[in-house]
Design a protein around this motif. Structure first.
Motif: not given
Lengths: 135, 296
Positions: B176-187
């Motif tokens: 639920x962290x705000x940066x989860x979407x960014x982490x998915x993009x980084x993956x």
């Protein structure tokens, strides 16, 4: 005897002055800026070939280059680059790096991912970016 | 009579004047914990980090048992960090974690210790510091960002599997962290790493050995390739012509001058390929850093 006494007085007066220069600073302030040191040390190979190449580059820098002024589009200039490369990586690799740099110092070079444009209009291309290794 | 009156008046004036400076003492500042911290904070706000450190250290000398000691020690670390003295800052941040393990500043201190090691290019220690924050203080706000930073540290260490692992750990632990979407993009960006065009320094060197400048062309440096081709062509042609004319002295001189340029051309081609790979990697790293909102 009189002159010896005068000399002794002068020496006694000078000793505290000179020793004062060597004493540690009383006030601790920000540390001095780091001085660039290469892990291999400067001039690791004082062989005749190394002396010959550094001597030739120094001769060029002292007597030939000043006649036309600074013209190299890179920073450090090709001669400074060569001197550093030979001193830090020995004459064999240093000469290879220098001739490569001389080849790259052409009219077709320009700023991009390989060279940063410095405020003085020169392209930044240090020796450390031309070591054939990926840091 | 008049004289004694004047003397009396002078005496009265003197008596009135004397207590004046004494009463100023009452208006003086009493050195409290808050005053001392405020002094340090003021210097910190003005980017006078050394003076701020001095005031904070004074605080620790004057009030060693204070409840604010942990925050002041953390602020000393921050002052060193902002003053770009990462070595000392890392030591101070480490001491915050050691002395005040349960302090609310301990996770942030650990995170900043990781950043210090990262800036010092001590990647193993940086990874260990970030890992310690994520393991010891999983509920703190610093734990998720420590995992994200560790992912980039692993990338800098060329450990793509490790980088991916940290991102997946982040997504599993803090979905639920705000940066989860960014982490998915980084993956997704990490997946693209394998597809990125790479140049072989060996192939570039061999090409330039066969045809001077060809390796530069292969490595995406056409200007250098053209220069190298003509420069080496002139030296080789000069040497060959001199040999044909049986002018061996000239052939020797031209050959001796030309040989380092020929070898330099091979070195330069390999160097150009290395730079190509570096730039490709740097571009990808930049994209991942932006996606993860990394500090550097």
């Amino acid at each position: 005897m009189q002159s010896f006494a005068c000399l002794l007085i002068v020496v006694c007066l000078l000793v505290p002055v000179t020793s004062g220069h060597c004493s540690a600073p009383a006030m601790k302030g920000p540390p001095a800026a780091d001085v660039h040191t290469h892990p291999a040390g400067i001039d690791p190979d004082p062989s005749p070939f190394s002396l010959l190449t550094t001597g030739a580059i120094t001769f060029y820098r002292s007597f030939i280059s000043p006649t036309q002024g600074p013209r190299c589009g890179f920073y450090p200039s090709c001669s400074a680059f060569g001197l550093q490369a030979v001193r830090e990586y020995g004459p064999g690799r240093g000469v290879m790096m220098t001739t490569d740099r001389l080849t790259r110092c052409n009219l077709l070079k320009g700023p991009g991912p390989d060279y940063y444009l410095l405020p003085n209009g020169k392209l930044f291309d240090p020796v450390s970016r031309n070591l054939l290794t990926e840091p | 009579m008049n004289r004694s009156l004047i003397h009396l008046l002078l005496l009265a004036l003197f008596c009135l004047a004397v207590p004046a400076p004494l009463s100023a003492v009452d208006k003086g500042i009493i050195l409290t914990e808050d005053v001392q911290v405020h002094l340090g904070d003021s210097f910190m706000a003005e980017a006078e980090y050394y003076r701020a450190i001095t005031e904070y250290k004074k605080f620790l000398i004057l009030f060693p048992a204070s409840e604010q000691a942990d925050s002041v020690l953390f602020k000393i670390g921050m002052a060193y960090f902002r003053g770009d003295e990462f070595e000392t800052a890392a030591a101070v941040f480490a001491s915050v974690g050691e002395k005040y393990r349960e302090s609310r500043y301990a996770p942030t201190a650990g995170y900043y210790a990781g950043l210090c090691f990262w800036r010092l290019n001590r990647l193993d220690e940086a990874a260990a510091a970030f890992s310690a924050v994520a393991t010891r203080y999983p509920a703190s706000g610093d734990a998720p960002r420590a995992l994200l930073e560790k992912s980039l540290v692993e990338f800098d260490q060329r450990n793509m599997a490790g980088s991916r692992e940290e991102l997946e750990r982040f997504l599993a632990t803090y979905p639920q962290d705000d940066r989860a979407a960014g982490a998915r993009d980084a993956l997704a960006l990490l997946d693209r790493d394998r597809e990125l065009p790479r140049k072989s320094p060996m192939v570039a060197g061999i090409l330039s050995a066969l045809v001077p400048g060809a390796g530069h062309l292969y490595a995406g440096h056409p200007g250098d390739g053209i220069t190298s081709f003509f420069l080496n062509g002139l030296f080789i042609a000069g040497t060959v012509v001199a040999v044909h004319q049986e002018n061996y002295a000239v052939a020797g001189v031209v050959g001796v001058i030309g040989l380092p340029f020929y070898i330099g051309n091979i070195y330069g081609a390999a160097n150009a390929a290395t730079k190509w790979n570096l730039n490709v990697r740097k571009e990808l790293r930049g994209k991942i850093a932006v996606t993860l909102d990394a500090p550097f």
